[in-house]
Design a protein around this motif. Structure first.
Motif, PDB file in Angstrom:
ATOM      1  N   LEU A  62      -7.763  -2.721  -1.140  1.00  0.00           N
ATOM      2  CA  LEU A  62      -7.983  -1.661  -2.127  1.00  0.00           C
ATOM      3  C   LEU A  62      -9.241  -1.927  -2.952  1.00  0.00           C
ATOM      4  N   LEU A  63      -9.387  -3.151  -3.432  1.00  0.00           N
ATOM      5  CA  LEU A  63     -10.547  -3.497  -4.251  1.00  0.00           C
ATOM      6  C   LEU A  63     -11.836  -3.382  -3.453  1.00  0.00           C
ATOM      7  N   TYR A  64     -11.818  -3.890  -2.215  1.00  0.00           N
ATOM      8  CA  TYR A  64     -13.033  -3.911  -1.412  1.00  0.00           C
ATOM      9  C   TYR A  64     -13.481  -2.500  -1.050  1.00  0.00           C
ATOM     10  N   LEU A  89       0.830  -1.205   0.000  1.00  0.00           N
ATOM     11  CA  LEU A  89       0.000   0.000   0.000  1.00  0.00           C
ATOM     12  C   LEU A  89       0.865   1.256   0.000  1.00  0.00           C
ATOM     13  N   LEU A  90       2.038   1.178   0.619  1.00  0.00           N
ATOM     14  CA  LEU A  90       2.973   2.311   0.593  1.00  0.00           C
ATOM     15  C   LEU A  90       3.440   2.585  -0.834  1.00  0.00           C
ATOM     16  N   VAL A  91       3.697   1.531  -1.595  1.00  0.00           N
ATOM     17  CA  VAL A  91       4.090   1.688  -2.996  1.00  0.00           C
ATOM     18  C   VAL A  91       2.967   2.345  -3.792  1.00  0.00           C
ATOM     19  N   VAL A  92       1.735   1.893  -3.543  1.00  0.00           N
ATOM     20  CA  VAL A  92       0.577   2.476  -4.231  1.00  0.00           C
ATOM     21  C   VAL A  92       0.428   3.951  -3.844  1.00  0.00           C
ATOM     22  N   ALA A  93       0.587   4.240  -2.555  1.00  0.00           N
ATOM     23  CA  ALA A  93       0.475   5.624  -2.085  1.00  0.00           C
ATOM     24  C   ALA A  93       1.537   6.508  -2.736  1.00  0.00           C
ATOM     25  N   TRP A  94       2.767   5.980  -2.847  1.00  0.00           N
ATOM     26  CA  TRP A  94       3.841   6.741  -3.496  1.00  0.00           C
ATOM     27  C   TRP A  94       3.512   6.989  -4.964  1.00  0.00           C
ATOM     28  N   PHE A 104      -8.800   4.593   1.360  1.00  0.00           N
ATOM     29  CA  PHE A 104      -7.403   4.209   1.143  1.00  0.00           C
ATOM     30  C   PHE A 104      -6.573   4.461   2.399  1.00  0.00           C
ATOM     31  N   ASP A 105      -6.766   5.624   3.038  1.00  0.00           N
ATOM     32  CA  ASP A 105      -6.015   5.930   4.255  1.00  0.00           C
ATOM     33  C   ASP A 105      -6.395   4.971   5.381  1.00  0.00           C
ATOM     34  N   VAL A 159      -1.427  -9.697  -2.133  1.00  0.00           N
ATOM     35  CA  VAL A 159      -2.643  -9.899  -2.931  1.00  0.00           C
ATOM     36  C   VAL A 159      -3.885 -10.011  -2.054  1.00  0.00           C
ATOM     37  N   CYS A 160      -3.831 -10.934  -1.072  1.00  0.00           N
ATOM     38  CA  CYS A 160      -5.032 -11.234  -0.284  1.00  0.00           C
ATOM     39  C   CYS A 160      -5.316 -10.199   0.795  1.00  0.00           C
ATOM     40  N   THR A 161      -4.381  -9.287   1.040  1.00  0.00           N
ATOM     41  CA  THR A 161      -4.620  -8.243   2.042  1.00  0.00           C
ATOM     42  C   THR A 161      -4.503  -6.854   1.420  1.00  0.00           C
ATOM     43  N   GLY A 162      -3.307  -6.493   0.934  1.00  0.00           N
ATOM     44  CA  GLY A 162      -3.126  -5.161   0.368  1.00  0.00           C
ATOM     45  C   GLY A 162      -4.034  -4.892  -0.819  1.00  0.00           C
ATOM     46  N   LEU A 163      -3.934  -5.713  -1.860  1.00  0.00           N
ATOM     47  CA  LEU A 163      -4.757  -5.529  -3.050  1.00  0.00           C
ATOM     48  C   LEU A 163      -6.237  -5.753  -2.741  1.00  0.00           C
ATOM     49  N   ALA A 164      -6.536  -6.757  -1.916  1.00  0.00           N
ATOM     50  CA  ALA A 164      -7.931  -7.043  -1.584  1.00  0.00           C
ATOM     51  C   ALA A 164      -8.588  -5.871  -0.858  1.00  0.00           C
TER      52      ALA A 164
END
Length: 277
Positions: A203-205, A25-30, A155-156, A196-201
């Motif tokens: 975000l999607l949810y 999520l830090l990478v996505v935030a950056w 997101f935050d 995938v199952c936590t960070g990406l999930a």
């Protein structure tokens, strides 16, 4: 979780899971140039991080040492039922007949899982079942807290709560040591679980909640037992007893009743969102 729980133990598994999720999520935030103001909402992030991440993840990791993935996924899907029950107690309101029937249906479903066809489950499954139920209860607490929590972007909430969960789980590591060094399969499982199952999930949810609203986003709850049973059967060679299928039906039916979910409402919500876009 089933692959890695016994080797790593609950604490190291979940610390790795939330750390990989937080880093992703830090990478996505950056990339999206989103700055997380953790100090401004520290208490909030720690409450969400405890009840929506650290505690339920730890309890499910403990349960995953004993229970098959199919049972874990069904217990996970009772979160909506717990959310409804806690909301009734929180507001001190009288439940409708529909909600009462849904709550009873959920209890029957869990009872079927716990009390019948025990030959398929290993010793010590009782404590693991209780841990799984308590984990789902934590999600119910978190969902009710979120209704009265400070208004922060989804997101935050996901990003901040992951870092808070990292700090919450960290002191437990000396008391729950790793049992064996992870091999390639376990390492890949943990990385996928976190990214995938936590960070990406998450975000999607949370994006589903923003775009479609809670009723439509909640439809994923009904898919958890289906995929949990399917993946456990295909990849882990888990037996699927008649009690598993029957318990899943009662839990899913109870969830639909207590949440007021209907396909008609979901389709109407989807059409409304498409019209607004």
């Amino acid at each position: 979780m089933r692959i890695s729980a016994n080797a790593l133990g609950p604490a190291y598994l979940i610390e790795a899971r939330v750390l990989f999720a937080a880093m992703s999520l830090l990478v996505v935030a950056w990339y999206m140039k989103k700055k997380l103001d953790f100090s401004a909402h520290t208490k909030h992030f720690f409450i969400i991080g405890l009840f929506n991440t650290a505690l339920p993840f730890l309890l499910f990791a403990y349960a995953a040492q004993t229970l098959p993935a199919s049972i874990l996924s069904i217990l996970n899907s009772t979160a909506a039922i717990w959310g409804a029950a806690i909301a009734i107690a929180w507001s001190r309101s009288l439940p409708t007949l529909r909600v009462i029937i849904g709550l009873i249906s959920g209890v029957i479903g869990v009872t079927i899982l716990v009390g019948l066809d025990n030959a398929l489950l290993p010793a010590g499954s009782g404590e693991a079942m209780i841990a799984g139920v308590m984990a789902a209860c934590c999600y119910g607490i978190a969902s009710n807290y979120a209704k009265h929590a400070p208004k922060i972007s989804s997101f935050d909430n996901a990003h901040g709560s992951m870092w808070a969960a990292c700090l919450i789980v960290l002191p437990l590591l000396p008391f729950m040591p790793i049992r064996e060094m992870p091999d390639v399969q376990i390492s890949i499982s943990v990385i996928l679980l976190g990214v995938v199952c936590t960070g990406l999930a998450y975000l999607l949810y949370f994006r589903l909640i923003e775009d479609l609203g809670p009723p439509s986003a909640l439809s994923v709850t009904f898919l958890i037992p289906l995929f949990g049973i399917l993946w456990g059967y295909l990849f882990l060679d888990e037996q699927v007893g008649w009690n598993t299928a029957l318990g899943a039906l009662f839990v899913i039916g109870g969830t639909m009743l207590v949440t007021g979910f209907s396909i008609k409402k979901m389709l109407a919500s989807n059409r409304k969102v498409k019209h607004e876009y």
